[in-house]
Design a protein around this motif. Structure first.
Motif, PDB file in Angstrom:
ATOM      1  N   ARG A   1     -48.175 105.756  10.509  1.00 17.61           N
ATOM      2  CA  ARG A   1     -48.033 105.138   9.177  1.00 17.61           C
ATOM      3  C   ARG A   1     -46.829 104.194   9.131  1.00 17.61           C
ATOM      4  O   ARG A   1     -46.931 103.069   8.634  1.00 17.61           O
TER       5      ARG A   1
ATOM      6  N   ARG B   1     -47.356 100.957  10.743  1.00 13.65           N
ATOM      7  CA  ARG B   1     -48.515 100.249  10.178  1.00 13.65           C
ATOM      8  C   ARG B   1     -49.605 100.048  11.249  1.00 13.65           C
ATOM      9  O   ARG B   1     -50.183  98.955  11.349  1.00 13.65           O
TER      10      ARG B   1
ATOM     11  N   PHE C   1     -51.793 104.707   4.685  1.00 10.42           N
ATOM     12  CA  PHE C   1     -51.950 104.305   6.081  1.00 10.42           C
ATOM     13  C   PHE C   1     -52.596 102.925   6.080  1.00 10.42           C
ATOM     14  O   PHE C   1     -53.211 102.517   5.097  1.00 10.42           O
TER      15      PHE C   1
END
Ligand SMILES: O=c1[nH]cnc2c1ncn2[C@H]1C[C@H](O)[C@@H](CO)O1
Ligand SMILES: [Zn+2]
Length: 367
Positions: free
Chosen positions: A261, A264, A296
């Motif tokens: 997360r 990215r 996410f």
């Protein structure tokens, strides 16, 4: 808020990162091509054949799902067949309102009739160009980037990686590995991934579909994948809610989920495909809902339109129905995909700013 209708979703611009060329043939084309070469099919009526693919792929196992590709790959062994399938793919996606698509296939699976790897790549690129032009003549603009896939159980990944780099200025925008996941870790192909990194090229890896966190961890931390093909099992590293509040309602992320997360790293989520292979119990229970809540970099994809009897618009419509999404969420998924595409930054930005944002602004009612 009125939910986006299917017809409206078709008209809205969409971006698709994970679609297999050999998983998206029109049933009628398979019937024709099979008749030409004498390949025996389980059904010869196109509608019945389409139903056969969805039913056979609906097995709950990735290995059995993959067996259905025997019939599509069998009819894609000549330059003319490859070109036709690629042209129809481009046209079908454009007519479904897809404005950007990355379509992948494994060149090594199309050599049975004596084509060379380069001939396979050139036939498919010619087909994409043809289908893109046909779509433009109908007033539909689509940009297609091609990904070359190496099969993870085979040993040709270095050769396919070199092939992808050789065609990087001719329409190939990235590399991938696919096939049965259990027993074939991505690290078997480390030399190919290291080569691609040295070449400043892009790649995604099918990981975290049939197999869980170790596969995702290897794909990212050993192989250096830019994106995860599926990656849906990252939810195995997300704990239950411990407190109220915050994005995702106080869920605790493990180290790997937090890394994915924080960095990215795009997840190429394929809802219908995951239900068919047993990676998710249903669309309503698909982790895409949680992954979106947790912000996410989630994207929506078709995987195999033929095997899932689906389209990009249908996948979006299923999410609207299951999660109550509106245009804001559909735009978010679309921009996520466009941000994660393997084409140059300025081209991505142009599609976001000139095509996607103005269309969704009208749909959301802020234009
Ligand atoms: O969802 C998938 N997981 C792993 N491999 C897949 C999936 N869908 C298609 N493939 C395989 C079968 C195809 O023949 C190959 C190249 O497109 O990629
Ligand atoms: Zn796939």
């Amino acid at each position: 808020m009125v939910a986006p209708s299917y017809a409206e979703i078709v008209n809205a611009p969409k971006a698709l990162l994970h679609d297999h060329l050999d998983g998206g043939l029109r049933p009628a084309t398979i019937v024709e091509l099979a008749a030409e070469i004498g390949h025996e099919l389980p059904e010869t009526d196109p509608d019945a054949l389409g139903r056969w693919f969805s039913a056979a792929a609906d097995s709950g196992s990735l290995e059995r799902y993959l067996e259905t590709f025997g019939h599509t790959v069998a009819v894609m062994q000549t330059a003319a067949a490859l070109r036709r399938v690629a042209a129809e793919c481009a046209l079908d996606l454009a007519l479904d309102g897809v404005v950007y698509a990355e379509v992948r296939y494994a060149p090594e699976q199309h050599l049975e009739n004596g084509l060379t790897l380069a001939e396979v790549v050139e036939a498919v690129l010619a087909g994409f160009a043809e289908g893109t032009a046909q779509a433009a003549a109908l007033g539909r603009t689509i940009r297609i980037g091609c990904l070359l896939t190496a099969m993870r159980h085979a040993a040709r990944s270095m050769e396919i990686a070199e092939l992808a780099v050789a065609y990087r200025d001719a329409g190939v925008v990235g590399f991938d590995i696919a096939g049965a996941e259990a027993g074939y870790p991505p690290t078997r192909h480390l030399d190919a991934f290291e080569y691609l990194q040295r070449e400043n090229f892009h790649f995604t890896i099918h990981a975290g579909e049939a197999f869980g966190l170790p596969s995702i961890w290897q794909a990212i931390q050993w192989c250096g994948a830019d994106r995860l093909g599926h990656g849906v099992r990252i939810v195995d590293d997300i704990g239950p809610a411990e407190s109220a509040g915050g994005l995702g309602g106080g869920r605790r992320l493990g180290r790997l989920a937090a890394y994915v997360r924080d960095k990215r790293i795009p997840l190429e989520l394929c809802p219908s495909s995951n239900v068919q292979t047993g990676a998710a119990p249903s669309i309503a229970e698909h982790p895409i809902g949680l992954l979106r809540d947790l912000r996410f970099r989630a994207t929506v994809n078709t995987d195999n339109r033929l095997m899932s009897g689906t389209s990009m618009s249908r996948e979006m419509a299923l999410l609207v129905e299951a999660f109550g999404y509106g245009w804001a969420e559909l735009q978010w998924f679309t921009i996520n995909a466009m941000k994660s595409a393997f084409i140059p930054f300025d081209e991505r930005l142009a599609i976001i700013n000139d095509t996607i944002k103005p269309a969704y602004a009208k749909l959301i009612g802020t234009a």
